[in-house]
Design a protein around this motif. Structure first.
Motif, PDB file in Angstrom:
ATOM      1  N   LEU A   1      -1.704  -0.399  -5.933  1.00 55.25           N
ATOM      2  CA  LEU A   1      -1.495  -0.621  -4.504  1.00 55.25           C
ATOM      3  C   LEU A   1      -0.403   0.302  -3.989  1.00 55.25           C
ATOM      4  CD1 LEU A   1      -2.671  -2.681  -2.400  1.00 55.25           C
ATOM      5  CD2 LEU A   1      -0.594  -4.012  -2.744  1.00 55.25           C
ATOM      6  N   ALA A   2       0.656   0.436  -4.780  1.00 53.75           N
ATOM      7  CA  ALA A   2       1.785   1.274  -4.371  1.00 53.75           C
ATOM      8  C   ALA A   2       1.395   2.749  -4.292  1.00 53.75           C
ATOM      9  CB  ALA A   2       2.950   1.090  -5.339  1.00 53.75           C
ATOM     10  N   SER A   3       0.632   3.240  -5.284  1.00 57.27           N
ATOM     11  CA  SER A   3       0.266   4.661  -5.284  1.00 57.27           C
ATOM     12  C   SER A   3      -0.684   4.988  -4.134  1.00 57.27           C
ATOM     13  CB  SER A   3      -0.368   5.042  -6.624  1.00 57.27           C
ATOM     14  OG  SER A   3      -1.624   4.399  -6.806  1.00 57.27           O
ATOM     15  N   LEU A   4      -1.584   4.064  -3.817  1.00 60.27           N
ATOM     16  CA  LEU A   4      -2.488   4.288  -2.692  1.00 60.27           C
ATOM     17  C   LEU A   4      -1.715   4.290  -1.382  1.00 60.27           C
ATOM     18  CD1 LEU A   4      -5.615   2.113  -3.570  1.00 60.27           C
ATOM     19  CD2 LEU A   4      -5.491   4.606  -3.445  1.00 60.27           C
ATOM     20  N   ALA A   5      -0.769   3.360  -1.239  1.00 60.37           N
ATOM     21  CA  ALA A   5       0.029   3.305  -0.018  1.00 60.37           C
ATOM     22  C   ALA A   5       0.827   4.595   0.167  1.00 60.37           C
ATOM     23  CB  ALA A   5       0.966   2.103  -0.074  1.00 60.37           C
ATOM     24  N   ALA A   6       1.397   5.099  -0.934  1.00 58.54           N
ATOM     25  CA  ALA A   6       2.177   6.338  -0.856  1.00 58.54           C
ATOM     26  C   ALA A   6       1.284   7.527  -0.506  1.00 58.54           C
ATOM     27  CB  ALA A   6       2.897   6.582  -2.182  1.00 58.54           C
ATOM     28  N   GLU A   7       0.099   7.570  -1.115  1.00 60.56           N
ATOM     29  CA  GLU A   7      -0.820   8.676  -0.861  1.00 60.56           C
ATOM     30  C   GLU A   7      -1.280   8.715   0.601  1.00 60.56           C
ATOM     31  OE1 GLU A   7      -5.490   9.754  -1.797  1.00 60.56           O
ATOM     32  OE2 GLU A   7      -4.399   8.422  -3.155  1.00 60.56           O
ATOM     33  N   LEU A   8      -1.562   7.548   1.143  1.00 58.66           N
ATOM     34  CA  LEU A   8      -2.113   7.475   2.502  1.00 58.66           C
ATOM     35  C   LEU A   8      -1.042   7.326   3.573  1.00 58.66           C
ATOM     36  CD1 LEU A   8      -5.080   5.065   1.699  1.00 58.66           C
ATOM     37  CD2 LEU A   8      -5.204   7.536   2.083  1.00 58.66           C
ATOM     38  N   LYS A   9       0.206   7.110   3.122  1.00 54.74           N
ATOM     39  CA  LYS A   9       1.322   6.913   4.056  1.00 54.74           C
ATOM     40  C   LYS A   9       1.075   5.707   4.965  1.00 54.74           C
ATOM     41  CE  LYS A   9       2.990  11.677   4.098  1.00 54.74           C
ATOM     42  NZ  LYS A   9       2.228  12.081   2.900  1.00 54.74           N
ATOM     43  N   VAL A  10       0.661   4.628   4.333  1.00 58.97           N
ATOM     44  CA  VAL A  10       0.499   3.349   5.028  1.00 58.97           C
ATOM     45  C   VAL A  10       1.204   2.286   4.198  1.00 58.97           C
ATOM     46  CG1 VAL A  10      -1.717   3.997   6.049  1.00 58.97           C
ATOM     47  CG2 VAL A  10      -1.664   2.797   3.843  1.00 58.97           C
ATOM     48  N   SER A  11       1.360   1.102   4.751  1.00 56.69           N
ATOM     49  CA  SER A  11       2.031   0.027   4.021  1.00 56.69           C
ATOM     50  C   SER A  11       1.088  -0.614   3.008  1.00 56.69           C
ATOM     51  CB  SER A  11       2.522  -1.044   5.001  1.00 56.69           C
ATOM     52  OG  SER A  11       1.417  -1.721   5.582  1.00 56.69           O
ATOM     53  N   ARG A  12       1.682  -1.275   2.032  1.00 58.18           N
ATOM     54  CA  ARG A  12       0.866  -2.015   1.069  1.00 58.18           C
ATOM     55  C   ARG A  12       0.061  -3.105   1.778  1.00 58.18           C
ATOM     56  NH1 ARG A  12       4.612  -3.131  -4.290  1.00 58.18           N
ATOM     57  NH2 ARG A  12       5.500  -1.037  -4.493  1.00 58.18           N
ATOM     58  N   GLN A  13       0.671  -3.710   2.823  1.00 62.07           N
ATOM     59  CA  GLN A  13      -0.018  -4.771   3.553  1.00 62.07           C
ATOM     60  C   GLN A  13      -1.280  -4.251   4.228  1.00 62.07           C
ATOM     61  OE1 GLN A  13       0.830  -8.120   3.536  1.00 62.07           O
ATOM     62  NE2 GLN A  13      -1.232  -8.242   4.397  1.00 62.07           N
ATOM     63  N   THR A  14      -1.227  -3.010   4.703  1.00 70.04           N
ATOM     64  CA  THR A  14      -2.414  -2.422   5.339  1.00 70.04           C
ATOM     65  C   THR A  14      -3.563  -2.326   4.343  1.00 70.04           C
ATOM     66  OG1 THR A  14      -1.131  -1.156   6.948  1.00 70.04           O
ATOM     67  CG2 THR A  14      -3.353  -0.357   6.456  1.00 70.04           C
ATOM     68  N   ILE A  15      -3.249  -1.860   3.143  1.00 68.30           N
ATOM     69  CA  ILE A  15      -4.289  -1.759   2.109  1.00 68.30           C
ATOM     70  C   ILE A  15      -4.799  -3.142   1.741  1.00 68.30           C
ATOM     71  CG2 ILE A  15      -4.775  -1.051  -0.262  1.00 68.30           C
ATOM     72  CD1 ILE A  15      -2.782   1.229   0.140  1.00 68.30           C
ATOM     73  N   SER A  16      -3.883  -4.102   1.623  1.00 68.77           N
ATOM     74  CA  SER A  16      -4.284  -5.471   1.312  1.00 68.77           C
ATOM     75  C   SER A  16      -5.200  -6.034   2.403  1.00 68.77           C
ATOM     76  CB  SER A  16      -3.046  -6.361   1.172  1.00 68.77           C
ATOM     77  OG  SER A  16      -3.410  -7.695   0.899  1.00 68.77           O
ATOM     78  N   ASN A  17      -4.879  -5.731   3.665  1.00 67.91           N
ATOM     79  CA  ASN A  17      -5.716  -6.210   4.772  1.00 67.91           C
ATOM     80  C   ASN A  17      -7.105  -5.582   4.739  1.00 67.91           C
ATOM     81  OD1 ASN A  17      -3.818  -7.938   5.845  1.00 67.91           O
ATOM     82  ND2 ASN A  17      -3.036  -6.471   7.337  1.00 67.91           N
ATOM     83  N   VAL A  18      -7.182  -4.302   4.383  1.00 62.13           N
ATOM     84  CA  VAL A  18      -8.485  -3.642   4.293  1.00 62.13           C
ATOM     85  C   VAL A  18      -9.353  -4.333   3.239  1.00 62.13           C
ATOM     86  CG1 VAL A  18      -9.662  -1.516   3.594  1.00 62.13           C
ATOM     87  CG2 VAL A  18      -7.706  -1.410   5.141  1.00 62.13           C
TER      88      VAL A  18
END
Length: 338
Positions: free
Chosen positions: A6-23
């Protein structure tokens, strides 16, 4: 290659972890453009949410219960098989498991769900095969078990946690297709078991053709959901002056079309429902229920309830699609939205 997190994806996309979790868990909360970027990155990286970590963090089983659908004939039963497959696939993508269990009746189904919930084996359940005055939603609600149903609360209070296919609109589209093909007297082949789903489809056919109650009764033949019943029903309709039929299922449509071909009748005159492999192999026009959309919508509603037990949900009707085969009015194959 390092495993995506989750952290690596958030860093790559420059979004928050919560955004990825919401997706992953609540895609409707994320803007379409951002959601598309995150989904593409998830697919590219092969990222999978950790069910164990989420279960420990949320104190949840990360599992939902679904009754193994009662046996049906090999034609009509294929749709519920497809629904189960899609709900399992959709749940897996969201980090959930599906606990499939048998039950001998609707009452037994509720008891099994209560047992599974009580032992913390599941977080909620998915109901199917809703019926008139179905008490399963009320019983689960009183017990505090989150649920969603594939099927409307026919004749009962609207609990909002449901998704269904608009069978009335699908049957209306079928009747319209046959009328546009030149048929003036179009019958209906339905089920004799009192199914509210069958009654809803019959209502769509009758409304589209502007039939009086007496005319609709004269043009309706009901029986078991079998090809044999479809054949005998079509024979009765033809003997009564009808030239075409809207069918409540592909099983009935198979029998109806077989009878027509045996009598040397040609041209589009039978429309089925469910768009099964049988309809496709017979080159029959049929109403397709978007099973993937239904399953994903059902799961979204259930997860929304799990995230917020007090949320007010609203039932959703999914539009079916008329899959036109054989000789349509234009002489080509086509697909028509209802």
């Amino acid at each position: 290659m390092k495993k995506a997190t989750l952290a690596s994806l958030a860093a790559e996309l420059k979004v928050s972890r919560q955004t990825i979790s919401n997706v992953i868990n609540f895609p409707d909360r994320v803007r379409a453009e951002t959601r598309a970027r995150v989904e593409a990155a998830i697919q590219r990286s092969g990222y999978r949410p950790s069910a164990a970590a989420r279960a420990l963090r949320n104190q949840r089983a990360m599992a939902i219960g679904v009754r193994l659908s009662p046996p049906r004939n090999g034609i009509s039963g294929s749709f519920m098989d497809a629904f189960l497959r899609e709900i399992v696939t959709a749940a897996d993508a969201r980090g959930y498991r599906v606990v499939v269990f048998p039950a001998t009746s609707r009452s037994d189904e509720v008891e099994r769900l209560l047992e599974l919930r009580g032992s913390l084996a599941i977080d909620g359940g998915v109901l199917t095969d809703t019926w008139t005055d179905d008490d399963r939603p009320e019983r689960l609600g009183e017990a505090g078990v989150p649920f969603v149903s594939f099927g409307r609360p026919w004749g009962s209070a609207d609990h909002g946690a449901w998704v269904d296919v608009d069978g009335r609109a699908g049957a209306a589209a079928a009747a319209r297709f046959l009328r546009d093909a030149g048929h003036e007297r179009i019958g209906f082949l339905g089920w004799s078991d009192g199914s509210p789903v069958g009654a809803d489809r019959r209502a769509g056919w009758a409304d589209e053709l502007g039939l009086t109650d007496d005319d609709a009764t004269a043009l309706t033949v009901e029986g078991p959901d079998t090809a044999e019943a479809g054949a005998s029903g079509m024979a009765r309709l033809i003997d009564g002056g009808a030239t075409a039929a809207v069918c409540a299922s592909d099983s009935l449509a198979l029998g109806a079309e077989t009878l027509r071909r045996e009598r040397g009748l040609a041209g589009p005159a039978v429309v089925g429902f469910d768009d099964t492999a049988v309809a496709r192999s017979m080159d029959l026009t049929s109403v397709r229920q978007p099973v993937e959309e239904v399953a994903r919508t059902a799961l979204d509603l259930l997860l929304e309830r799990l995230a917020d037990p007090g949320v007010t949900l609203q039932g959703r009707l999914v539009e079916p699609v008329l899959e036109v085969r054989g000789q349509s009015m234009s002489g080509t194959r086509s697909r028509a939205s209802v």
